[in-house]
Design a protein around this motif. Structure first.
Motif, short mmCIF file in Angstrom:
data_model
loop_
_atom_site.label_atom_id
_atom_site.label_comp_id
_atom_site.label_asym_id
_atom_site.label_seq_id
_atom_site.Cartn_x
_atom_site.Cartn_y
_atom_site.Cartn_z
N ARG A 140 0.83 -1.21 0.00
CA ARG A 140 0.00 0.00 0.00
C ARG A 140 0.87 1.26 0.00
O ARG A 140 0.59 2.23 -0.71
N GLU A 144 1.20 4.13 -3.00
CA GLU A 144 0.97 5.55 -2.73
C GLU A 144 2.18 6.39 -3.15
O GLU A 144 2.02 7.48 -3.71
N SER A 147 1.94 7.11 -6.77
CA SER A 147 0.68 7.69 -7.21
C SER A 147 0.81 9.20 -7.42
O SER A 147 1.84 9.81 -7.10
N HIS A 149 -1.95 11.09 -6.29
CA HIS A 149 -3.15 11.47 -5.56
C HIS A 149 -2.98 12.79 -4.81
O HIS A 149 -1.87 13.15 -4.39
N LYS A 152 -0.74 13.37 -1.31
CA LYS A 152 0.17 12.22 -1.38
C LYS A 152 1.17 12.21 -0.24
O LYS A 152 1.36 11.18 0.43
N GLN A 155 -0.41 11.40 3.06
CA GLN A 155 -0.81 10.00 3.12
C GLN A 155 0.39 9.09 3.28
O GLN A 155 0.34 8.09 4.01
N ILE A 156 1.49 9.42 2.61
CA ILE A 156 2.70 8.61 2.72
C ILE A 156 3.18 8.59 4.17
O ILE A 156 3.54 7.53 4.70
N TYR A 159 1.01 6.27 6.11
CA TYR A 159 1.27 4.87 5.77
C TYR A 159 2.61 4.38 6.34
O TYR A 159 2.72 3.23 6.78
#
Length: 291
Positions: A140, A144, A147, A149, A152, A155-156, A159
């Protein structure tokens, strides 16, 4: 669309990023890398290969699904046993500075880093559930990173934090098996028991016998806590574990048997209802390729 997560192998043994780097390698032959040390932490999730790692003078031969952690300053090098066997692994580097930043947030992030350094223990076997849970978070994160997105970078970070927390929690709970069960409420005990026995019979009768309460009380408590039946909860947990396993090397025809589904047709219907896609199509969509 298949996500091609593989990174071309490089002999570089130093970090470019000041936080973390994450790679998926699949190779037949690895160019010679002499014994060396790092200034960063190297997490290593072994997937496949006929190899050993000599770490601080001790030879370790991992099996698929094993986790290794090599702290800064610890000498190590690779030993290849069979060049015809694909050598696959996830390599996750965390800088010492980033580790200190995480420690400032919570010491939980660095539990394994400290444990490995203090005890000179570097290999941590995982069962299939633990392995798939960590592998899912690893894949996942790579997806990411590749990506475009919105949000990003935020979100990284989430994660990365989640991956590290899962790694630390897994090993901590291996070392403290009784601590997890201490002073839990009935609802928490149910969740814990279900998580540990997803491949087994989880009927109300079985749960009631294990926890020494009536099955009607269990059903009532569970519905009150999260608003769904215990049967629905167990199904969702099993499907989530199947989903994680499909992201690894577990075939569609076997994955449902690992987590308590008795036949493929019921698994197929439940999976498609939950995720809007068949198990086969999901696996093909997210397969880690080695070409």
């Amino acid at each position: 669309m298949k996500e091609k997560l593989q990174t071309k192998f490089a002999t570089r043994q130093y970090m470019i990023s000041d936080t973390f780097e994450l790679y998926y390698y699949s190779t037949i032959d690895v160019p010679g890398v002499k014994e060396h040390t790092h200034t960063h932490y190297e997490f290593y999730l072994f997937l496949e290969g006929a190899i050993s790692l000599e770490i601080d003078g001790v030879l370790y031969t991992p099996t698929p699904g094993d986790l290794l952690l090599i702290p800064p300053g610890v000498p190590h090098h690779l030993v290849m046993h069979d060049l015809s066997v694909p050598y696959r692994r996830f390599v996750f580097w965390v800088s010492a500075a980033f580790a200190e930043q995480l420690r400032a947030r919570s010491a939980d992030y660095v539990y394994l880093m400290e444990y490995a350094a203090e005890n000179q223990k570097y290999l941590f076997p995982l069962d299939s559930v633990e392995f798939n849970t960590i592998q899912y978070r690893t894949i996942r994160l790579i997806e990411e990173m590749r990506s475009d997105h919105f949000g990003k970078e935020t979100q990284i970070f989430l994660y990365v934090s989640d991956l590290l927390m899962q790694i630390n929690r897994t090993v901590y709970e291996q070392h403290h098996p009784l601590t997890r069960k201490a002073q839990l409420s009935l609802y928490e005990q149910l969740c814990f028991y279900i998580d540990e026995h997803l491949s087994e019979d989880l009927s109300l009768e079985r749960l009631a016998a294990e926890l020494f309460v009536s099955k009607y009380h269990i059903a009532h408590v569970f519905k009150d806590e999260i608003g769904i039946s215990i049967h629905q909860y167990i199904s969702k947990k099993r499907l989530a574990r199947c989903r994680e396993a499909l992201l690894g090397d577990v075939p569609v025809t076997k994955v449902y048997l690992l987590f308590g589904f008795h036949d493929y047709s019921s698994f197929y219907r439940a999976f498609k209802k939950e995720y809007g896609i068949s198990p086969k199509d999901f696996k093909e969509l997210h397969t880690v390729t080695s070409d």
